[in-house]
Design an enzyme around this catalytic site. Sequence first.
Site, PDB file in Angstrom:
ATOM      1  N   ASP A   1      56.642  44.315  38.626  1.00 31.56           N
ATOM      2  CA  ASP A   1      55.415  43.866  39.186  1.00 31.56           C
ATOM      3  C   ASP A   1      55.451  44.980  37.896  1.00 31.56           C
ATOM      4  O   ASP A   1      56.055  45.031  36.703  1.00 31.56           O
ATOM      5  CB  ASP A   1      56.039  45.178  40.622  1.00 31.56           C
ATOM      6  CG  ASP A   1      54.707  44.907  40.941  1.00 31.56           C
ATOM      7  OD1 ASP A   1      53.814  45.583  41.120  1.00 31.56           O
ATOM      8  OD2 ASP A   1      54.226  44.705  42.196  1.00 31.56           O
TER       9      ASP A   1
ATOM     10  N   HIS B   1      49.365  42.894  38.667  1.00 33.96           N
ATOM     11  CA  HIS B   1      50.642  44.261  38.748  1.00 33.96           C
ATOM     12  C   HIS B   1      51.643  43.683  36.951  1.00 33.96           C
ATOM     13  O   HIS B   1      52.952  43.000  37.607  1.00 33.96           O
ATOM     14  CB  HIS B   1      51.211  43.366  39.685  1.00 33.96           C
ATOM     15  CG  HIS B   1      51.146  44.223  40.789  1.00 33.96           C
ATOM     16  ND1 HIS B   1      50.832  45.284  41.207  1.00 33.96           N
ATOM     17  CD2 HIS B   1      49.862  43.936  42.260  1.00 33.96           C
ATOM     18  CE1 HIS B   1      50.304  46.224  42.488  1.00 33.96           C
ATOM     19  NE2 HIS B   1      49.677  45.164  42.397  1.00 33.96           N
TER      20      HIS B   1
ATOM     21  N   GLU C   1      45.121  43.120  43.894  1.00 35.05           N
ATOM     22  CA  GLU C   1      45.383  43.472  43.426  1.00 35.05           C
ATOM     23  C   GLU C   1      45.167  43.734  41.819  1.00 35.05           C
ATOM     24  O   GLU C   1      45.481  44.299  40.910  1.00 35.05           O
ATOM     25  CB  GLU C   1      46.474  45.076  43.909  1.00 35.05           C
ATOM     26  CG  GLU C   1      46.448  44.917  45.208  1.00 35.05           C
ATOM     27  CD  GLU C   1      47.151  45.927  45.604  1.00 35.05           C
ATOM     28  OE1 GLU C   1      47.519  46.756  46.633  1.00 35.05           O
ATOM     29  OE2 GLU C   1      48.597  46.135  45.258  1.00 35.05           O
TER      30      GLU C   1
END
Length: 776
Positions: free
Chosen positions: A193, A260, A323
């Site tokens: 991440d 990420h 995201e």
Amino acid sequence: MRRAATASIGLGLVLAFTAPAAAQAPMKLLPMPQTVTRGSGSITVSAGTTVATQTPQAQAAARLLVDHVRTVRGIALAPAEGDARIVFAQDDAIAGAEAYRLVVQPGGIRITASRPAGFVHGAMTLAQLLSPDNAMGKPVRVPALTIDDAPRFAWRGLLVDPVRHFQPLSEIKRIVDQMAAVKLNTLHLHLTDDQGWRFEVKRYPKLTEIGAWRTPPSTGGPAPTTRHGGFYTQDELRGLVAYAADRGITVVPEIDLPGHAQALVAAYPEIGVLGNRPPVSNEWGVMPYLLNPNPAGMAFIRNVLDELIDVFPGTYIHLGGDEAVKDQWERSPEVQAQMKALNISTENGLQSWVIDEFGKYLASKGRRLIGWDEILEGGLPPSATVMSWRGEKGAVEAVRQDHDVVLSPSPILYLDSMQSTQGNEPPGRWSEIKTLADVYAYDPMPAGIPADKAHHVLGVQMNGWSEYFVTPWQVQHAVFPRIAAIAENGWIQRPRDFPGFVSRLVPQMQRWERAGVEVADSALAVEYRLADTRGQALRANTVRVSLEQQAPQGTIRYTLDGTEPTARSRRYTTALTMKPGATIRAAPFGADGQQLAGVRDFATARPALLTRTSSDMVACPGGKLNLRVALTPDATANGPAYNVNIFDNCTAYPEAPVDIAKGYTIEVARLARHYGLAHEFDQVRRHYSVTPHGELLVLVGCKAPSDTDAPKPIIAGSFPLPDPATAPQRMRFSGQFPAMDATQTDKGDKTICLQFTAPTSDPIYTVERMTLTEAQ
């Protein structure tokens, strides 16, 4: 003459009794098996009882049985060859990789299955039968019965996130052991991440040399230099895979992309979009860094996948897809030219192309891609599986397109959601309280799934994101016991019986505790409810308080003299009424005298009733206390913890008796402002400050920003905040309330807003405690 009777107990379980039902105590099994048929007689198992396997497929399960029984019962079973009291035997007629049959007779116990996982599940059911109480080390009598069992769903998972806060592999193995105890079968291991890269890639050593380490965010003062992080070698992860496989658990690795990706770009900036080298992120949330989908970037990830595939033999490889804000792609001439060459009109379409390319690559290696539900945006490769986290909509949409899905909706199945409002809860998401009852009520089969496509629902998973979990203790506190609710919902379909579930959960919580696991007692612990406001209690000089539990279990016992309650203390039956002064101490106790949760206190003295801690505070009108955070983001202590609104530095003391109080003391903490808000950044409320570092405003009768018709608040204090570069992280302010008439006090109870006007470039502030003081 004995008469056979059949009784349905409303849990999808049928017990066929050959003796009167009252003659047998209920079995404390979790998850509940599909069918249990009672027989005649019983068998006693004690230290030295022999265990043998008649098939190599059961050897790991037999070892697991011995280990678990030693831990949860204190009995040392004896592995044996040939004849034994407990036997594992092959039966190819038992259909299903996880199905098993357990037969208990006076002459012996027999577990049969056709596959290794079935033997493991049978062993874990027997371990539960052998540990029904607290009689550690003593023989146990097991009633004769036959269990035929198999799971409802093929995917029953838990995500563990060692990226935000690195966890030793030994602690992950501890979790794997206890997943197996309740028949979970999938460990989703989140390995990369923005905040770290945890998987050793031998071809690209900088991924762990640079990408595995970050510095803490600032709370003021000198910039922190301590590094946080770590990584797992490929050999270590192979060991974890083998360890989990012996327990019937498959490890699914996740490499998050195209978003990420800040740790990736920090290690190899040439794989990023704009060419700069950012630090490994120390912020929680959404960062802008993306994988560059040019030929070099795609080849880089294929090489990473080759090494990942070599370590993890399971069918699924998780590639994230969540995201990924597309701003960097939008601002890159190179990426825009690539989109034009590919005839792709949108950035979401480009992400779909990236996912499709990696889906094809994984398919060529005999693997399947799984990703978060954002991978639906722009279209999906045919073999992709969707993990639905933004509610259930993604699952329904994917199933209608004939894709397999795993249900993992936020916030109900997100373990960083708080499980109670108790003041001793460690950090998490305060605005999303999800209790044990909430999780148990969740059905992994969404109502919108057509019946003819229900087979596409692979199962269910809970996610333990670790932004707010620093230590193994905190991870376990969030996971256990709520994971038991999903273990049961994923195993068996039945009408909901929460009290029955809790009665079976209590012994499982005790088994976990015997295994050295931290188990949250939030659902069983005593909570206190005042019948009146604190001001009303003080004015009447009478406190009326009720004692409650989220999940009623056992008998609440309490004391008023400061001593620890025991199983012989006064039994709580109805609300208590008393003069202010005593401290109530209470805990629940089982019928056997076992204490079921830690003692919780409630002080009724006047100073205590005039004090609100961070856990007692509420959001200012129009706001929301989003998070509960530690003094520093990497603090290893479980407290103190503070409730904050990261979009508006304002906390409110509700129902303050300002007619009684003459003054106040406010204890304040300064915390790191380290939140990647992406496109939500403009929702942060900025206040004009009239001193260099802002002020703390004490406002009596505060109002929402949109409420233009409400009366203007009374300013009861204005305190300049000190320079965060030199001031202590915790500070105290004291003041006096101005004189207020009866109209202004509204019979005394008013909300007090504590508004901080510090610049948004500075750390964030919150209230640790506010104490109102009466006239001396």
